[in-house]
Design an enzyme around this catalytic site. Structure first.
Site, PDB file in Angstrom:
ATOM      1  N   SER A 174       9.947 -34.941  42.335  1.00  7.36           N
ATOM      2  CA  SER A 174       8.884 -34.281  41.594  1.00  7.36           C
ATOM      3  C   SER A 174       7.646 -35.157  41.611  1.00  7.36           C
ATOM      4  O   SER A 174       7.655 -36.258  42.163  1.00  7.36           O
ATOM      5  CB  SER A 174       9.320 -34.015  40.161  1.00  7.36           C
ATOM      6  OG  SER A 174       9.442 -35.253  39.479  1.00  7.36           O
ATOM      7  N   LYS A 175       6.603 -34.655  40.979  1.00  8.91           N
ATOM      8  CA  LYS A 175       5.312 -35.346  41.036  1.00  8.91           C
ATOM      9  C   LYS A 175       5.413 -36.777  40.525  1.00  8.91           C
ATOM     10  O   LYS A 175       4.678 -37.653  40.963  1.00  8.91           O
ATOM     11  CB  LYS A 175       4.241 -34.622  40.201  1.00  8.91           C
ATOM     12  CG  LYS A 175       4.088 -33.166  40.487  1.00  8.91           C
ATOM     13  CD  LYS A 175       4.770 -32.319  39.408  1.00  8.91           C
ATOM     14  CE  LYS A 175       5.995 -31.610  39.981  1.00  8.91           C
ATOM     15  NZ  LYS A 175       7.064 -31.309  39.076  1.00  8.91           N
ATOM     16  N   ARG A 176       6.328 -37.000  39.598  1.00  8.53           N
ATOM     17  CA  ARG A 176       6.386 -38.349  39.042  1.00  8.53           C
ATOM     18  C   ARG A 176       6.891 -39.378  40.052  1.00  8.53           C
ATOM     19  O   ARG A 176       6.847 -40.575  39.806  1.00  8.53           O
ATOM     20  CB  ARG A 176       7.230 -38.363  37.767  1.00  8.53           C
ATOM     21  CG  ARG A 176       8.675 -38.107  37.981  1.00  8.53           C
ATOM     22  CD  ARG A 176       9.400 -37.721  36.694  1.00  8.53           C
ATOM     23  NE  ARG A 176      10.711 -37.192  36.998  1.00  8.53           N
ATOM     24  CZ  ARG A 176      11.753 -37.945  37.325  1.00  8.53           C
ATOM     25  NH1 ARG A 176      11.623 -39.246  37.350  1.00  8.53           N
ATOM     26  NH2 ARG A 176      12.909 -37.406  37.610  1.00  8.53           N
TER      27      ARG A 176
END
Length: 490
Positions: A258-260
């Site tokens: 994910s973006k993290r």
RNA sequence: GCCCCCAUCGACCAGCGGCCUAGGUCACCACCCUUUCAAGGUGGUAACACGGGUUCGAAUCCCGUUGGGGGCACCA
């Protein structure tokens, strides 16, 4: 294999446009594309933009741009159109609503008058009591008079499909294997919102049916929902497509990517200087692969790919391997092509300005073979040849180390004198001159030339210094050497 | 809570009952080559989650355990 003789394979990619595509989704689309190409089928692109509050035209454009960049060309869909247009789900709502009406009229679906608040409260209670938090089907049991009463008071209603309590539904997933679900595990789910808008499962099933999709290849987050869709297909009289659920792509911490985890969108990778072919090759090998070969052209991928060989277990996205592979693809490029591709990165780093001057053009061309074996991503190129275009600052740490030996000032002084008298100024003559100086002083090449790297390039991580000096020219080289000499403390 | 799915080196893949003393690639380490950095070459470290079965024989089949993931919306 799915080369069933009676129907041509039709697969689809169904992105919900929320900006540049996530690499995990891209892998899913890639597998669809590979499957279509391998089987000689059709690859359909359908944009699932029904939630108009969340999706923008820019996001939609970004999705198409990503797919085009990756050259995952679609046979039917936006821009190319086709027999099942429109290909944007937001323009197909009437089709979905009609299907819901049909289900209502044959008694496969019913109206539910429960309010959101009631449902939420019951869900919370069910959870607290350890029961499954789904819909309990109470409006299915409404008597005619009760229903008329609700209608009379103008109470809004959703539409739900009725699922029998007994029985099971079995399907053969092409990557997971046989999947069995007890019907008691499936609740009467909603297909139309109280404002009349179609919900996801309805829209997907109606569109897959209408678009004659034969093979559904998608993320395994939909695995548990597949029985619902099979039920809907049956209720609608559609042939049931085959399913293949792909496991998640994981980040370095083994959590779904994910973006993290940093860069996850195709735009990020493009901007970092990854090549589309490398990305395609790498993504294809995430969850599927062959024993011996890793660098595979699109043609090879297409001929070898088989959905049935896809791993049922999740795969980690390993940037290190991607970087290596990207380097391999960079080395495969011919010089002209590599030059064309790094140019924007030079411009972006402020090394050159477009349109190029003749002098810069020459330097840019000459730089290409110097960087080709030294970069893994295109955005690494500028740092290696900065000194070719600019009188770069010397990196303090590198300078401290390179200039520390006692012989350095004298060596630089000698170099300034020797090079100042050098004619002609060619790579061969420069190299011969500097090697001569090193030999006279019995210095090993690696220690002898470090000061020149720092003087010319600002760093010891650089394209080869003799080439750079040749291209930069005598006067500029002498300037930089004098500057280095001063930095030594003279 | 209930249901479903998954499990080979640090990572990706090969393996689909004997060819496995488990193979390839990335990463890592060493050496070679070398004007730096790379690239290239050679070699090396490193895995069948655990416990039970089935079988003459199991990484491969079955069952449990553990650990991960997903689903159970008037989101998609």
């Amino acid at each position: 294999m799915n080369d069933s003789p009676d129907r041509q394979v039709r697969v689809r990619a169904a992105p919900a446009p929320s900006g540049s595509l996530h690499v995990g989704n891209v892998r899913t689309f890639l597998y669809n594309w590979l499957h279509a190409r391998h089987t000689g089928g059709k690859f359909v692109l359908r944009i699932e933009d029904t939630d108009t509050s969340r999706f923008t035209e820019e996001a939609y454009a970004a999705v198409l741009e990503d797919l085009k960049w990756l050259r995952l060309e679609w046979d039917e869909g936006p821009e190319v159109e086709g027999p099942h247009a429109p290909y944007r789900q937001s323009q197909r709502t009437q089709l979905h609503v009609d299907a819901a009406e049909r289900l209502l009229s044959v008694g496969a679906a019913y109206r539910c008058y429960c309010t959101k608040e009631e449902l939420e409260e019951r869900r919370a209670r069910a959870r607290a009591e350890g029961r499954r938090p789904g819909y309990d089907g109470r409006c299915f049991r409404l008597t005619d008079t009760e229903q008329q009463a609700f209608e009379a008071e103008g109470r809004p209603s959703t539409v739900r499909v009725h699922i029998p309590d007994e029985g099971e539904i079995v399907f053969e997933d092409r990557v997971i294997g046989p999947v069995t679900t007890q019907l008691e595990q499936i609740d009467d789910f909603a297909i139309l919102r109280s404002d009349g808008a179609p919900l996801y499962h309805l829209a997907v099933v109606v569109d897959d049916g209408l678009m004659e999709i034969t093979d559904v290849i998608r993320g395994d987050d939909l695995l548990s929902n597949t029985p619902k869709q099979i039920l809907l297909h049956s209720a609608l009289g559609n042939p049931i497509p085959t399913f293949a659920h792909l496991p998640q792509v994981l980040g370095p911490d083994r959590k779904p990517l994910s973006k993290r985890h940093g860069s996850t969108s195709i735009a990020d990778f493009r901007e970092a200087g990854y090549l589309e072919d490398a990305l395609v090759n790498f993504l294809a090998l995430l969850g599927w692969g062959t024993a011996e070969d890793t660098i595979l052209s699109r043609e090879e991928l297409i001929s070898r790919f088989d959905v049935a060989d896809v791993h049922p277990s999740p795969a980690m996205f390993d940037t290190k391997k991607l970087d290596w592979m990207n380097g391999e693809y960079i080395r495969l490029l011919d010089e002209q092509e590599l030059t064309r591709r790094v140019l924007p990165f030079y411009a972006n780093a402020g090394l050159v300005r477009e349109p190029l001057s003749d002098e810069d053009r020459q330097k840019v061309d000459a730089a290409t073979p110097l960087i080709q074996t030294r970069i893994r991503r295109l955005d690494e190129a500028p740092a290696l040849v900065r000194g070719l275009f600019l009188r770069v600052e010397m990196d303090p740490a590198a300078a401290a180390k390179a200039f520390a030996p006692e012989h350095v000032p004298e060596l630089l002084q000698a170099a300034i004198e020797t090079l100042g008298a050098l004619d002609p100024w060619t790579k061969e003559s420069v190299e011969a001159a500097l090697r001569g100086l090193a030999e006279e002083r019995q210095l090993k090449p690696r220690t002898a030339f470090a000061p020149f790297y720092v003087a010319i390039s600002g760093s010891t991580v650089s394209a080869p210094v003799f080439d750079l000096m040749t291209l930069i020219g005598k006067q500029e080289c002498l300037e930089r050497l004098r500057r280095a000499l001063e930095a030594c403390g003279h």
